[in-house]
Write an enzyme that holds these catalytic residues in place. Structure first.
Site, PDB file in Angstrom:
ATOM      1  N   ARG A 143      -7.123   4.224  13.420  1.00 55.45           N
ATOM      2  CA  ARG A 143      -6.291   5.430  13.590  1.00 55.45           C
ATOM      3  C   ARG A 143      -5.604   5.509  14.939  1.00 55.45           C
ATOM      4  NH1 ARG A 143      -5.492   6.323   8.514  1.00 55.45           N
ATOM      5  NH2 ARG A 143      -7.388   6.816   7.361  1.00 55.45           N
ATOM      6  N   THR A 203      -4.521   6.846  -0.086  1.00 58.72           N
ATOM      7  CA  THR A 203      -5.825   7.506   0.016  1.00 58.72           C
ATOM      8  C   THR A 203      -5.930   8.647  -0.978  1.00 58.72           C
ATOM      9  OG1 THR A 203      -5.800   6.971   2.341  1.00 58.72           O
ATOM     10  CG2 THR A 203      -7.448   8.566   1.623  1.00 58.72           C
ATOM     11  N   LYS A 247      -3.342  -1.531   9.965  1.00 55.14           N
ATOM     12  CA  LYS A 247      -3.761  -1.827   8.593  1.00 55.14           C
ATOM     13  C   LYS A 247      -3.944  -3.321   8.377  1.00 55.14           C
ATOM     14  CE  LYS A 247      -2.936   2.500   7.272  1.00 55.14           C
ATOM     15  NZ  LYS A 247      -3.929   3.336   6.594  1.00 55.14           N
ATOM     16  N   TYR A 302       1.164   5.760  -0.362  1.00 59.38           N
ATOM     17  CA  TYR A 302       0.752   6.956   0.374  1.00 59.38           C
ATOM     18  C   TYR A 302       0.996   8.121  -0.578  1.00 59.38           C
ATOM     19  CZ  TYR A 302       0.846   9.979   4.641  1.00 59.38           C
ATOM     20  OH  TYR A 302       0.603  10.921   5.623  1.00 59.38           O
ATOM     21  N   ARG A 337       1.784  15.706  12.850  1.00 52.86           N
ATOM     22  CA  ARG A 337       3.084  16.328  13.130  1.00 52.86           C
ATOM     23  C   ARG A 337       3.081  17.850  13.042  1.00 52.86           C
ATOM     24  NH1 ARG A 337       4.067  11.917   9.974  1.00 52.86           N
ATOM     25  NH2 ARG A 337       3.813  13.194   8.134  1.00 52.86           N
ATOM     26  N   GLU A 381     -10.132   4.120   4.025  1.00 59.47           N
ATOM     27  CA  GLU A 381      -9.285   4.889   3.117  1.00 59.47           C
ATOM     28  C   GLU A 381      -9.739   4.567   1.699  1.00 59.47           C
ATOM     29  OE1 GLU A 381      -5.100   4.382   4.034  1.00 59.47           O
ATOM     30  OE2 GLU A 381      -5.255   5.896   5.624  1.00 59.47           O
ATOM     31  N   ASP A 386       0.845  -1.196   0.000  1.00 56.80           N
ATOM     32  CA  ASP A 386       0.000   0.000   0.000  1.00 56.80           C
ATOM     33  C   ASP A 386       0.878   1.242   0.000  1.00 56.80           C
ATOM     34  OD1 ASP A 386      -2.441   1.314  -0.048  1.00 56.80           O
ATOM     35  OD2 ASP A 386      -2.509   1.503   2.130  1.00 56.80           O
ATOM     36  N   TYR A 431       3.119   3.938  14.581  1.00 57.62           N
ATOM     37  CA  TYR A 431       3.623   4.144  13.212  1.00 57.62           C
ATOM     38  C   TYR A 431       5.085   4.574  13.112  1.00 57.62           C
ATOM     39  CZ  TYR A 431       3.553   9.290  12.914  1.00 57.62           C
ATOM     40  OH  TYR A 431       3.822  10.619  13.060  1.00 57.62           O
ATOM     41  N   ASP A 435      -8.787   0.560   2.349  1.00 59.14           N
ATOM     42  CA  ASP A 435      -7.779   0.169   3.338  1.00 59.14           C
ATOM     43  C   ASP A 435      -8.325   0.550   4.719  1.00 59.14           C
ATOM     44  OD1 ASP A 435      -5.459  -0.286   4.775  1.00 59.14           O
ATOM     45  OD2 ASP A 435      -4.506   1.584   4.129  1.00 59.14           O
ATOM     46  N   GLU A 453      -9.250   4.205  -1.962  1.00 61.35           N
ATOM     47  CA  GLU A 453      -8.075   3.995  -2.813  1.00 61.35           C
ATOM     48  C   GLU A 453      -8.472   3.231  -4.073  1.00 61.35           C
ATOM     49  OE1 GLU A 453      -4.543   2.534  -0.898  1.00 61.35           O
ATOM     50  OE2 GLU A 453      -5.152   3.225   1.089  1.00 61.35           O
ATOM     51  N   GLU A 487      -9.724  12.689   7.853  1.00 60.73           N
ATOM     52  CA  GLU A 487      -9.633  14.018   7.250  1.00 60.73           C
ATOM     53  C   GLU A 487     -10.987  14.733   7.261  1.00 60.73           C
ATOM     54  OE1 GLU A 487      -7.751  11.719   3.915  1.00 60.73           O
ATOM     55  OE2 GLU A 487      -7.120  13.759   3.401  1.00 60.73           O
ATOM     56  N   GLN A 517      -2.748   3.185  14.867  1.00 63.56           N
ATOM     57  CA  GLN A 517      -1.754   3.762  13.945  1.00 63.56           C
ATOM     58  C   GLN A 517      -0.929   4.869  14.607  1.00 63.56           C
ATOM     59  OE1 GLN A 517      -3.584   5.219  10.360  1.00 63.56           O
ATOM     60  NE2 GLN A 517      -1.654   5.822   9.397  1.00 63.56           N
ATOM     61  N   HIS A 554      -4.094  14.128   0.863  1.00 62.99           N
ATOM     62  CA  HIS A 554      -4.221  13.221   2.008  1.00 62.99           C
ATOM     63  C   HIS A 554      -2.971  13.282   2.894  1.00 62.99           C
ATOM     64  CE1 HIS A 554      -5.066   9.659   4.405  1.00 62.99           C
ATOM     65  NE2 HIS A 554      -3.895   9.158   4.049  1.00 62.99           N
ATOM     66  N   THR A 564      -8.613  -5.409   4.055  1.00 64.01           N
ATOM     67  CA  THR A 564      -8.567  -4.514   2.898  1.00 64.01           C
ATOM     68  C   THR A 564      -9.629  -5.025   1.940  1.00 64.01           C
ATOM     69  OG1 THR A 564      -6.195  -4.234   3.203  1.00 64.01           O
ATOM     70  CG2 THR A 564      -7.101  -3.618   1.058  1.00 64.01           C
TER      71      THR A 564
END
Ligand code: CA
Length: 418
Positions: A234, A346, A250, A127, A141, A198, A125, A241, A230, A200, A360, A237, A132, A254
C-alpha cells in the site's frame, strides 16, 4: 440440483469441497510421478495422464493430460470440455460399471504436491467491487471523490504480470520499494511497511478471441474460476499510482488456488449483478446472470498461532461480472489468449467484516483489528499466513475451491547486495 453421489465415499460428505458435482482441474505430482493433470474427487485425485494412457478417457487422437497444465484441454473448446465432464461423471458416479478400472488410478490428495494448474498467458487485474473502490477512494482522495467518474461506466483495470502468479502455499517475501510518507518531502527506498492482501476471484480465458467480443461471447469463452490474492504494497501504491495506476505495488506476487473450478460446476450458482446507477452502454450490458453466489473467507494466522477469520463476503458483491470485464478488455481490439487470467478486483461487502483487504479492515491503519489470539494488525507482519477460502453452497453439497494461502517472509536485508 442435489448431490450427485460418487463411489468415492469421501466426495459425498455435505461439506466436502470436491463432490462429483465439482470435478475441479489441477496439476499434481507425487514421489513417483512428474507433474501432470489431475481431477479432485473427495480426498482423492484422479490421475488423468494414467486414465488417458489406459484408454479410459479418450477425447481426441492426441494426448491432453500428460503435461503440467490444462491449457491443451482448453484449446479444444467447449464441446470437448463438456464431453470430458460427462465422461468423468460417468466414471466416478455411484454404480459406475468401470469402477474397477478407475480405482487404481486414484492418488490420495495427502500424498500429492499441487502446482499451478495452467500456464498463465497474461494477467489483468480489475477494480470492480463498488464497496472496495468507495472505501479505498475515500481513504486516498476523500469521500467526495471516492469513485472516479468513469467507475460506474467501465470496469477499470490494469495489465499485471503473468510471471508474478504463484500457486497456494508459495511463501511471499515482503518487497522493497520507493515510499513517501506525507510527513516527508522526499521518498525513500525501504521495505514495504503496509503489506496487504486483496481477496479476489480469478477468471480463466479458455477460448481465444481476436477483436471485440460481446458479453455473451465473453461468458462463453471463460473456462473456469480460481481464488486469487493480489498481494499489495500500500505504501508503494500510494506514491506511484497516479497517473497510470498501480505498478510495483502489485508486482511482488499474485497467489491462486490450485484447482480450476469450471464454469459448468458453477452454473447452478449464477446470479445477477447489482442494480445499475447508470445504464451501461450496449457493449457492456448484462445479458443474463453472470456473477456467482460464492461465499468467501479470509483467515490470518500469526506465526505458530491459530488462524482468525478476518473477513467474510461473497463474489456476488461485484459490480461487473468477469464476462463484462473480458468483453471490455477486447473493445480496442486486443486479442485474448487461452490461459489469460482476469482478477475480479477486491471483493468487499457493505459491512466492516465483509472488507476484502486489511487497508479497508483497519481503515488505513487508523482502526487496527484484534485477532482471536490477542494480536493486533493494521497490515501483514512477517511470519503471518494469509489464506483465502471459498465455496458455493448447494443443496446438500458444496462446490469448493481449495485454499489460496501464503506466508509472509521478512524482506531481504539488502536487495542490491551481490
Ligand atoms: Ca487487485
Amino acid at each position: 440440483m442435489p448431490l450427485t453421489p460418487s463411489w468415492v465415499a469421501s466426495a459425498n460428505a455435505p461439506d466436502h469441497p470436491f463432490p462429483l458435482n465439482n470435478l475441479p482441474y489441477g496439476v499434481f505430482s507425487t514421489s513417483d510421478t512428474d507433474p501432470r493433470c489431475g481431477v479432485a474427487i473427495g480426498e482423492m485425485i484422479l490421475d488423468m495422464a494414467a486414465a488417458e494412457e489406459t484408454g479410459l478417457i479418450s477425447l481426441i487422437d492426441d494426448p491432453l493430460f500428460d503435461v503440467p497444465y490444462w491449457n491443451d484441454l482448453m484449446e479444444e473448446g467447449p464441446a470437448v470440455w463438456a464431453a470430458l465432464r460427462e465422461r468423468l461423471t460417468a466414471l466416478l458416479a455411484e454404480g459406475a460399471a468401470e469402477r474397477d478400472k478407475v480405482e487404481p488410478l486414484l492418488v490420495p490428495m495427502a500424498d500429492a504436491e499441487l502446482h499451478l494448474p495452467f500456464v498463465v498467458s497474461e494477467y489483468t487485474d480489475f477494480y470492480a467491487g463498488r464497496h472496495h473502490a468507495t472505501n479505498v477512494g475515500t481513504m486516498f482522495r476523500g469521500p467526495e471523490n471516492a469513485l472516479p467518474p468513469n467507475w460506474l461506466h467501465i470496469p477499470i483495470g490494469y495489465n499485471g504480470r503473468a510471471s508474478s502468479v504463484v500457486v497456494d502455499g508459495t511463501p511471499i517475501r515482503r518487497p522493497w520499494g520507493q515510499l513517501k510518507s506525507p510527513q516527508h518531502d522526499l521518498p525513500a527506498f525501504l521495505p514495504c511497511r503496509r503489506f496487504d492482501l486483496e481477496l479476489e476471484m480469478g477468471a480463466i480465458v479458455g477460448t481465444a478471441s481476436d477483436g471485440p467480443i460481446t458479453v455473451q461471447e465473453a461468458d462463453d469463452n471463460i473456462f473456469g474460476y480460481v481464488l486469487l490474492n493480489d498481494w499489495s504494497a500500500r505504501d508503494i501504491q500510494a506514491w506511484e499510482y497516479q497517473p497510470l495506476g498501480p505498478f510495483q505495488a502489485k508486482a511482488t506476487a499474485t497467489s491462486i488456488s490450485p484447482w480450476i473450478v469450471t464454469k459448468a460446476a458453477l452454473d447452478p450458482f449464477r446470479c445477477d449483478t447489482p442494480e445499475r446507477e447508470f445504464e451501461l452502454l450496449d457493449h457492456l450490458k448484462d445479458c443474463g446472470p453472470m456473477l456467482y453466489d460464492i461465499d468467501l473467507t479470509v483467515t490470518l494466522a500469526p506465526e505458530g498461532k491459530d488462524p482468525t477469520t478476518i473477513a467474510q463476503t461473497n463474489y456476488r458483491e461485484m459490480y461487473y461480472s468477469a464476462a463484462q470485464q473480458l468483453a471490455h478488455h477486447t473493445t480496442a481490439g486486443s486479442p485474448m489468449n487461452v490461459g489469460d487470467l482476469l482478477g475480479s478486483g477486491t471483493i468487499s461487502g457493505a459491512e466492516k467484516h465483509e472488507r476484502g483487504s486489511l487497508l479497508e479492515l483497519s481503515w488505513g491503519g487508523k482502526e487496527p483489528i484484534t485477532l482471536d489470539t490477542g494480536e493486533v494488525r493494521s497490515f501483514l507482519e512477517d511470519g503471518d499466513t494469509l489464506t483465502l477460502g471459498g465455496h458455493a453452497q448447494g443443496d446438500g453439497y458444496r462446490i469448493g475451491f481449495g485454499q489460496c494461502g501464503g506466508q509472509v517472509l521478512p524482506a531481504m536485508e539488502d536487495p542490491y547486495k551481490r
